[in-house]
Design a protein around this motif. Structure first.
Motif, short mmCIF file in Angstrom:
data_model
loop_
_atom_site.label_atom_id
_atom_site.label_comp_id
_atom_site.label_asym_id
_atom_site.label_seq_id
_atom_site.Cartn_x
_atom_site.Cartn_y
_atom_site.Cartn_z
N MET A 1 0.87 -0.98 -0.05
CA MET A 1 -0.08 -0.06 0.01
C MET A 1 0.76 1.15 0.03
N LEU A 2 0.54 2.40 -0.57
CA LEU A 2 1.17 3.65 -0.82
C LEU A 2 0.32 4.72 -0.52
N LEU A 3 0.92 5.40 0.57
CA LEU A 3 0.31 6.47 1.12
C LEU A 3 1.20 7.70 0.74
N SER A 4 0.68 8.80 -0.01
CA SER A 4 1.20 9.88 -0.45
C SER A 4 0.67 11.30 0.30
N GLN A 5 1.61 11.78 0.85
CA GLN A 5 1.37 13.06 1.59
C GLN A 5 2.02 14.42 0.89
N ASP A 6 2.02 15.46 1.42
CA ASP A 6 2.46 16.51 0.76
C ASP A 6 4.21 16.56 0.48
N THR A 7 4.52 16.01 1.65
CA THR A 7 5.91 16.18 1.80
C THR A 7 6.71 14.66 1.77
N CYS A 8 5.90 13.58 1.75
CA CYS A 8 6.50 12.25 1.52
C CYS A 8 5.69 11.00 1.09
N PHE A 9 6.29 9.97 0.73
CA PHE A 9 5.63 8.89 0.30
C PHE A 9 5.91 7.86 1.49
N ILE A 10 4.96 6.97 1.90
CA ILE A 10 5.10 5.98 2.68
C ILE A 10 4.25 4.69 2.10
N LEU A 11 5.28 3.83 2.10
CA LEU A 11 5.10 2.38 1.35
C LEU A 11 4.94 1.25 2.50
N PHE A 12 4.03 0.67 2.58
CA PHE A 12 3.51 -0.53 3.75
C PHE A 12 3.92 -1.89 3.11
N LEU A 13 4.99 -2.44 3.67
CA LEU A 13 5.56 -3.70 2.99
C LEU A 13 5.09 -4.87 4.03
N GLU A 14 4.61 -6.02 3.67
CA GLU A 14 4.38 -6.88 4.47
C GLU A 14 4.93 -8.21 3.88
N GLU A 15 5.56 -9.17 4.80
CA GLU A 15 6.30 -10.17 4.06
C GLU A 15 5.34 -11.24 3.94
N LYS A 16 5.55 -12.02 2.80
CA LYS A 16 4.56 -12.90 2.41
C LYS A 16 4.50 -14.06 3.08
N PRO A 17 3.48 -14.68 3.37
CA PRO A 17 3.18 -16.08 4.17
C PRO A 17 3.98 -17.26 3.92
N SER A 18 5.15 -17.24 3.19
CA SER A 18 5.92 -18.41 2.75
C SER A 18 6.90 -18.70 3.68
N ILE A 19 7.26 -19.89 4.10
CA ILE A 19 8.40 -20.34 5.04
C ILE A 19 9.63 -20.09 4.26
N PRO A 20 10.61 -19.48 4.84
CA PRO A 20 11.92 -19.14 4.45
C PRO A 20 12.59 -20.47 3.98
N GLN A 21 13.21 -20.27 2.66
CA GLN A 21 13.69 -21.44 2.04
C GLN A 21 14.58 -22.12 2.85
N GLU A 22 15.35 -21.51 3.74
CA GLU A 22 16.37 -22.36 4.68
C GLU A 22 15.84 -23.10 5.62
N TYR A 23 14.53 -22.94 6.12
CA TYR A 23 13.77 -23.73 6.90
C TYR A 23 12.69 -24.48 6.25
N SER A 24 12.75 -24.86 5.08
CA SER A 24 11.61 -25.56 4.30
C SER A 24 11.52 -27.00 4.64
N HIS A 25 12.41 -27.46 5.40
CA HIS A 25 12.49 -28.76 5.75
C HIS A 25 11.62 -29.16 7.26
N LEU A 26 11.37 -27.81 7.94
CA LEU A 26 10.78 -27.95 8.87
C LEU A 26 9.25 -27.69 8.73
N HIS A 27 8.47 -28.16 9.78
CA HIS A 27 7.04 -27.95 9.76
C HIS A 27 6.59 -26.65 10.56
N LEU A 28 6.81 -25.55 9.84
CA LEU A 28 6.57 -24.35 10.85
C LEU A 28 5.35 -23.72 10.45
N HIS A 29 4.86 -23.06 11.49
CA HIS A 29 3.55 -22.25 11.46
C HIS A 29 3.91 -20.81 11.79
#
Length: 97
Positions: A1-29
């Motif tokens: 999501m992008l919020l644009s104000q008079d003086t700045c841009f604010i971008l909201f980023l959220e990490e995807k719900p995919s398990i990190p590759q280095e831990y793919s062998h584990l059953h994580l929640h």
């Protein structure tokens, strides 16, 4: 999501719900998010840019151990990205030759 104000841009980023590759062998929640962090990025059209990042953390239900991705977004002790810091260091090395 992008919020644009008079003086700045604010971008909201959220990490995807995919398990990190280095831990793919584990059953994580997914166990939700760490507190949101804010990183100042390069200006766009003379406006300041802020990235607000929400990182996930994961839990192994069998052991109770938690895991997360290793995100080195900002170089230690600076307000710039690690990648940009490396770029500037390379330029400095070339100038000193």
């Amino acid at each position: 999501m992008l919020l644009s104000q008079d003086t700045c841009f604010i971008l909201f980023l959220e990490e995807k719900p995919s398990i990190p590759q280095e831990y793919s062998h584990l059953h994580l929640h997914s166990k939700g998010f760490f507190p949101e962090i804010e990183v100042q990025d390069f200006p766009i059209r003379s406006k300041a840019v802020y990235l607000r990042v929400r990182r996930r953390h994961w839990e192994d239900p069998e052991t109770g151990q938690t895991y997360s991705r290793d995100w080195n977004l900002v170089a230690s002790g600076t307000r710039i990205t690690a990648e940009f810091g490396a770029f500037l260091k390379a330029l400095l090395r070339q100038a000193c030759r």
